[in-house]
Design a protein around this motif. Structure first.
Motif, short mmCIF file in Angstrom:
data_model
loop_
_atom_site.label_atom_id
_atom_site.label_comp_id
_atom_site.label_asym_id
_atom_site.label_seq_id
_atom_site.Cartn_x
_atom_site.Cartn_y
_atom_site.Cartn_z
N ILE A 1 -9.09 110.31 50.06
CA ILE A 1 -10.31 108.91 49.54
C ILE A 1 -9.13 107.44 50.17
O ILE A 1 -9.55 106.58 49.89
N GLY A 2 -7.71 108.58 50.98
CA GLY A 2 -6.64 106.90 50.85
C GLY A 2 -6.97 106.54 52.42
O GLY A 2 -7.00 105.32 52.43
N SER A 3 -7.05 107.76 53.60
CA SER A 3 -8.08 107.17 54.52
C SER A 3 -9.24 106.76 54.74
O SER A 3 -9.49 105.45 55.21
N LEU A 4 -10.45 106.87 53.75
CA LEU A 4 -11.31 106.51 53.50
C LEU A 4 -11.79 105.19 53.06
O LEU A 4 -12.12 104.17 52.80
N ALA A 5 -10.85 105.19 52.13
CA ALA A 5 -10.46 103.45 51.50
C ALA A 5 -10.00 102.90 52.05
O ALA A 5 -10.60 101.03 52.04
N ILE A 6 -9.38 103.00 53.26
CA ILE A 6 -8.59 101.35 54.12
C ILE A 6 -9.83 101.32 55.09
O ILE A 6 -10.57 100.41 54.92
N ALA A 7 -10.41 102.74 55.64
CA ALA A 7 -11.76 102.04 57.02
C ALA A 7 -12.29 102.11 56.55
O ALA A 7 -13.45 101.06 56.96
N GLY A 8 -13.28 102.59 54.73
CA GLY A 8 -14.41 101.98 54.03
C GLY A 8 -14.18 100.03 54.25
O GLY A 8 -15.16 99.40 55.01
N THR A 9 -13.11 99.66 53.91
CA THR A 9 -13.07 97.84 53.36
C THR A 9 -12.65 97.38 54.96
O THR A 9 -13.01 96.70 55.05
N VAL A 10 -11.57 97.76 55.40
CA VAL A 10 -12.03 97.81 57.20
C VAL A 10 -13.21 97.45 57.41
O VAL A 10 -13.63 96.29 58.09
N ASN A 11 -14.18 98.86 57.76
CA ASN A 11 -15.50 98.14 58.07
C ASN A 11 -16.06 97.54 57.43
O ASN A 11 -17.43 96.55 58.15
N ASP A 12 -16.20 97.19 56.31
CA ASP A 12 -17.26 95.63 55.25
C ASP A 12 -16.82 94.36 56.11
O ASP A 12 -17.56 93.86 56.31
N VAL A 13 -15.81 94.71 56.15
CA VAL A 13 -15.19 93.09 56.65
C VAL A 13 -14.96 93.02 58.14
O VAL A 13 -16.23 91.95 59.15
N ALA A 14 -15.78 93.79 58.76
CA ALA A 14 -15.67 93.95 60.27
C ALA A 14 -17.32 94.28 60.52
O ALA A 14 -18.20 93.11 61.46
N MET A 15 -18.11 94.01 59.42
CA MET A 15 -19.48 93.95 60.09
C MET A 15 -20.28 92.68 59.40
O MET A 15 -21.29 93.06 59.42
N CYS A 16 -19.38 92.11 58.94
CA CYS A 16 -19.64 90.43 58.65
C CYS A 16 -19.62 90.04 60.38
O CYS A 16 -19.14 88.00 60.57
N GLY A 17 -19.08 90.62 61.75
CA GLY A 17 -18.80 90.05 62.09
C GLY A 17 -17.27 89.60 62.39
O GLY A 17 -16.97 87.90 63.12
N ALA A 18 -16.10 90.16 61.76
CA ALA A 18 -14.53 89.89 61.10
C ALA A 18 -13.82 90.57 62.11
O ALA A 18 -13.91 91.50 61.89
N LYS A 19 -12.47 89.91 62.08
CA LYS A 19 -11.26 90.48 62.16
C LYS A 19 -10.47 90.34 61.18
O LYS A 19 -10.21 90.09 60.84
N PRO A 20 -10.34 91.85 60.31
CA PRO A 20 -10.47 92.41 59.75
C PRO A 20 -8.54 92.55 59.42
O PRO A 20 -8.10 92.82 60.43
N LEU A 21 -8.03 91.48 58.00
CA LEU A 21 -6.61 91.49 58.21
C LEU A 21 -5.47 92.45 57.09
O LEU A 21 -4.87 91.97 57.49
N TYR A 22 -6.19 91.88 56.03
CA TYR A 22 -4.80 91.62 55.10
C TYR A 22 -5.72 92.85 54.10
O TYR A 22 -7.50 92.26 54.47
N ILE A 23 -5.18 93.97 53.36
CA ILE A 23 -5.86 94.46 52.54
C ILE A 23 -4.67 94.98 50.94
O ILE A 23 -3.69 94.27 51.61
N ALA A 24 -5.62 94.59 49.84
CA ALA A 24 -5.26 94.38 48.45
C ALA A 24 -5.70 95.69 48.08
O ALA A 24 -6.74 96.05 48.10
N ALA A 25 -4.68 96.62 47.75
CA ALA A 25 -4.93 97.87 47.06
C ALA A 25 -4.50 97.94 45.15
O ALA A 25 -3.48 98.17 44.80
N CYS A 26 -5.66 98.37 44.66
CA CYS A 26 -5.43 98.69 43.11
C CYS A 26 -5.37 100.42 43.23
O CYS A 26 -6.55 101.01 43.76
N PHE A 27 -4.69 100.91 42.04
CA PHE A 27 -4.47 102.68 42.38
C PHE A 27 -5.47 102.72 40.95
O PHE A 27 -4.02 102.23 39.09
N VAL A 28 -5.93 103.21 40.15
CA VAL A 28 -6.61 103.59 38.64
C VAL A 28 -6.10 105.29 38.45
O VAL A 28 -6.98 106.30 39.09
N LEU A 29 -4.48 105.60 38.28
CA LEU A 29 -4.03 106.89 38.34
C LEU A 29 -4.06 108.16 37.17
O LEU A 29 -4.06 107.08 35.70
N GLU A 30 -4.67 109.27 36.95
CA GLU A 30 -5.24 109.87 36.10
C GLU A 30 -3.75 110.80 35.85
O GLU A 30 -2.79 110.89 36.37
#
Lengths: 350, 350
Positions: free
Chosen positions: B83-112
Motif C-alpha cells: 500500500i505504501g509504494s502504491l500510494a506514492i506511485a498512484g498519486t505521482v502518476n495522477d499528477v504526471a497524467m496532467c502533463g506535470a512534473k510531480p514535486l511534493y506529497i502530503a500523506a495522511c494515515f488512518v491506522l487501526e
C-alpha cells in the motif's frame, strides 16, 4: 457523448433511501453517479468541473503552503457541526496558521458499505457551506468504499493549499521574551461538546463545538499586527499542550494569567464533573497569536472584530525565565506549572 | 528544550514488537514518538523537518497541479508492491497524467488499533523508496488511529502537487481523429496480482503488480511528442473504461487493434480462468498517450527507453466514426465493441 450513453449515466441516484455499496468506490458507473449527483451538486466550481483526475490551479503568488488532516471524529454529527464542517474548517485553519490565505482543498472519502447516502449528502452540504464561508474551493477528490465493519461510516481527509500573506512570517520557533499571548475565545468547547455527546451527558445548556474557519481573522491579524511571531490553533491537547510545544520550539518561558482565560461556564462545569482541565481540551475554532507587545492591543482589537473572535483576550506573556516551560498565575494568586498532558487524550476528537 | 523534556520525548518506540494503540493518534507524546521515530526516520527532508502543521513550499513555476487518492487496497502487501509504494506511485502518476512534473506529497494515515508497528515501518520504508525513485518529497502528514474493528490495518491518503511541464497541454477532451493511441506496456498486471493473492490462486509464475511511478516517462513523452493530446493511466476499470471516458469526453471514436495490445501470458491465463477480460483489469504502472500521428513514432521510442516502458506499443487510432465509442479489430479479424464495464469491478484494488 452519444444520447444512449448520456442516459446510462444520468440514472438518478436514490439520495433519500440509498445506501453506499462497494460499487460506489470501484471507479465505474456507480462511482460516476455518486460523484456527479451528490458531490458535484454541492462542490461545483470551474476547476473541479473540468473533471480531470488532477486539478489545474491558477498561479500561486506567495510562498505556497500545504497542510493535510485525516478526520475520523466520532460521532459524525455533533452539536455545533459535523465531520464535513470540521474537515474543511480544520484544514483551512492549519493553512491559515502558517500566516497564509487558504485557497484550495482536495478531499478524499473512505466510505463504509451501508452508509446512508442521505447522511453523506448532509455532510457534503456542510462541507460546501463551510468552504463557502472560508472562501476556498474544493478542486479535486477521491472516493473509496470499504466493506461493512472495516470503517466507521465515513473518514474524510482534506488537504489545503494557500499562499503566505505578503510580509507575514510566523513559526512556533519565533516567540520572543516580552511578546504577548492572545487567544481568540473560550477554551475547551469542541472537546466537551464531543465528550458530552458521546457520554450522553447534559449540563443545563447544550455545549456546542466551536468548529469554524479562522482565515478571515488571520488576515485581520496580519493587517493589524504585521510582526506577529506565532499563530497556532490549540486543537488536540488544547491550549496547554500547544503552548508547551511553542515554549520548547522557541526556547522561552510562557506565563499565563488564569483569570484572563475565557472558559464557558457549562464547559467548566462539564470539565469539573469529568475531572478534566479545560486547558487540555481540544478547540476547533480558536487560535493563539503571539505578538510583540507594541502590537498586542491592535491585534486584540482586530481579533475581536473578526468573525468568531468576540471573546478574544490577552492571556499571558512570553518570558526568558523557565525556558521550555509554561506556568500560570492562578485565580488564587499562586503560580503553578502547566505541564504537557500526561494522561491519554480523548481519541477520535477530530 | 530542557534536558528533562528531551528525555521525555526520546523514549525509543518498540518498532519490533510494538503495536498501534489509540494514543498514537491522539496528538500527544505517543503520536510525537511515532512521527519522529518511524515517519521521520524515512521521510526526512528540509521541508518536513521544519515540523510545522503545514509545509512551506518553494515557488511553483508552471501551472500548479494537485491530485489526491485514498488508498484502501487489500491485502496491504501484495506481489510487486504494498500500500505504501502504491500510494506514492498512484498519486505521482495522477499528477504526471496532467502533463506535470510531480514535486511534493502530503500523506495522511488512518491506522487501526492493534496494527503492528513493524508492518507500518515496512510500508513507510516502501513509500520513501518510491518517493525517492520518483524524485518527490513527502512534505507534510497526519496520523489518526481508530478502534479495532473500525479500520483494516491502514488506509493511506496521498495528495500530490506538481507543475505543468512548459508547453504541454493535455486533457481527456483533446483526442483528435487521426491521433495514435499508445500504451506503455502489458495490461491487467496489477488487478490480477491482487486477485490471485486474494483468492490464493497460482498460475505457474507469480503475477506481479506493475505499480510504479511514471513521471520520468511523461517527461520523455513531453520532450519527444510536445503536441501530445491526452495522457491517462488506466487504473480502475482498465484500458477499456479509460478509453471510453476519453472517447466520450473528446467526442471521437477509438479503434483498437487487439493483436498489438500486450498482455502477459500468465495474466491472460488467470483472466481466462476467472472469466475476466484483461482490458477491464486495473493497472498501476501503465499509461495511455494519445498523440498526433506525426509524433507517434518518436513518442513510442521515448516510452520504450523510459523506466517501466520497455513493452510500449501503438495499439489504436482515433477516428471520427462511431463517436463516443471504442471498438477493436479482434485477433480473428472481426470488429467488436469495447463497451463500458457493466459488471461490478473489483473493490479495494487500490
Amino acid at each position: 457523448m452519444a444520447e444512449e450513453k448520456r442516459r446510462y449515466f444520468s440514472t438518478p441516484i436514490d439520495v433519500k433511501h440509498g445506501i453506499i455499496d462497494l460499487t460506489h468506490g470501484a471507479g465505474g458507473r456507480a462511482t460516476a453517479q455518486l460523484i456527479t449527483q451528490v458531490f458535484g451538486k454541492y462542490f461545483s466550481n470551474p476547476i473541479l468541473d473540468e473533471g480531470h483526475d488532477g486539478a489545474f490551479l491558477p498561479e500561486i503568488k506567495g510562498t505556497p503552503v500545504v497542510s493535510c488532516d485525516a478526520h475520523v471524529i466520532r460521532p459524525l454529527f455533533f452539536p455545533g457541526g459535523d465531520i464535513g464542517s470540521l474537515a474543511i474548517a480544520g484544514t483551512v485553519n492549519d493553512v491559515a496558521m502558517c500566516g497564509a490565505k487558504p485557497l484550495y482543498i482536495a478531499a478524499c472519502f473512505v466510505l463504509e458499505e451501508g452508509f446512508e447516502i442521505a447522511k453523506l449528502e448532509k455532510i457534503i452540504e456542510s462541507m460546501a457551506r463551510t468552504a463557502h464561508e472560508a472562501g476556498v474551493q474544493i478542486v479535486t477528490g477521491d472516493t473509496k468504499v470499504v466493506e461493512k465493519g472495516h470503517g466507521d461510516g465515513l473518514y474524510i481527509t482534506t488537504t489545503g493549499f494557500g499562499e503566505v500573506i505578503p510580509g507575514i512570517h510566523v513559526s512556533g520557533r519565533l516567540a520572543k521574551p516580552g511578546d504577548k499571548v492572545l487567544i481568540s475565545g473560550s477554551m475547551g468547547d469542541h472537546g466537551m461538546a464531543i465528550m458530552s455527546e458521546r457520554e450522553g451527558l447534559s449540563f443545563g445548556s447544550k455545549i456546542l463545538s466551536d468548529s469554524a474557519p479562522l482565515n478571515t481573522m488571520v488576515e485581520a491579524i496580519a493587517a493589524a499586527a504585521p510582526h506577529v511571531h506565532v499563530l497556532r490553533d490549540p486543537t488536540r491537547g488544547g491550549l496547554a499542550t500547544t503552548l508547551n510545544e511553542i515554549a520548547a520550539q522557541s526556547d522561552v518561558g510562557i506565563m499565563l494569567n488564569e483569570a484572563s482565560i475565557p472558559v464557558h461556564s457549562d464547559v467548566a462545569q462539564a470539565c469539573e464533573f469529568l475531572g478534566l482541565d479545560p486547558l487540555y481540551v481540544a478547540n476547533e475554532g480558536k487560535l493563539i497569536a503571539i505578538v510583540p507587545e507594541d502590537e498586542a492591543e491592535a491585534c486584540l482589537a482586530a481579533m475581536k472584530s473578526a468573525p468568531h473572535g468576540e471573546e478574544s483576550a490577552i492571556v499571558g506573556t512570553v518570558t526568558d525565565e523557565a525556558r521550555g516551560y509554561v506556568q500560570m498565575t492562578t485565580l488564587m494568586g499562586g503560580v503553578r506549572m502547566v505541564d504537557w498532558l500526561n494522561a491519554d487524550q480523548l481519541p477520535r476528537i477530530c
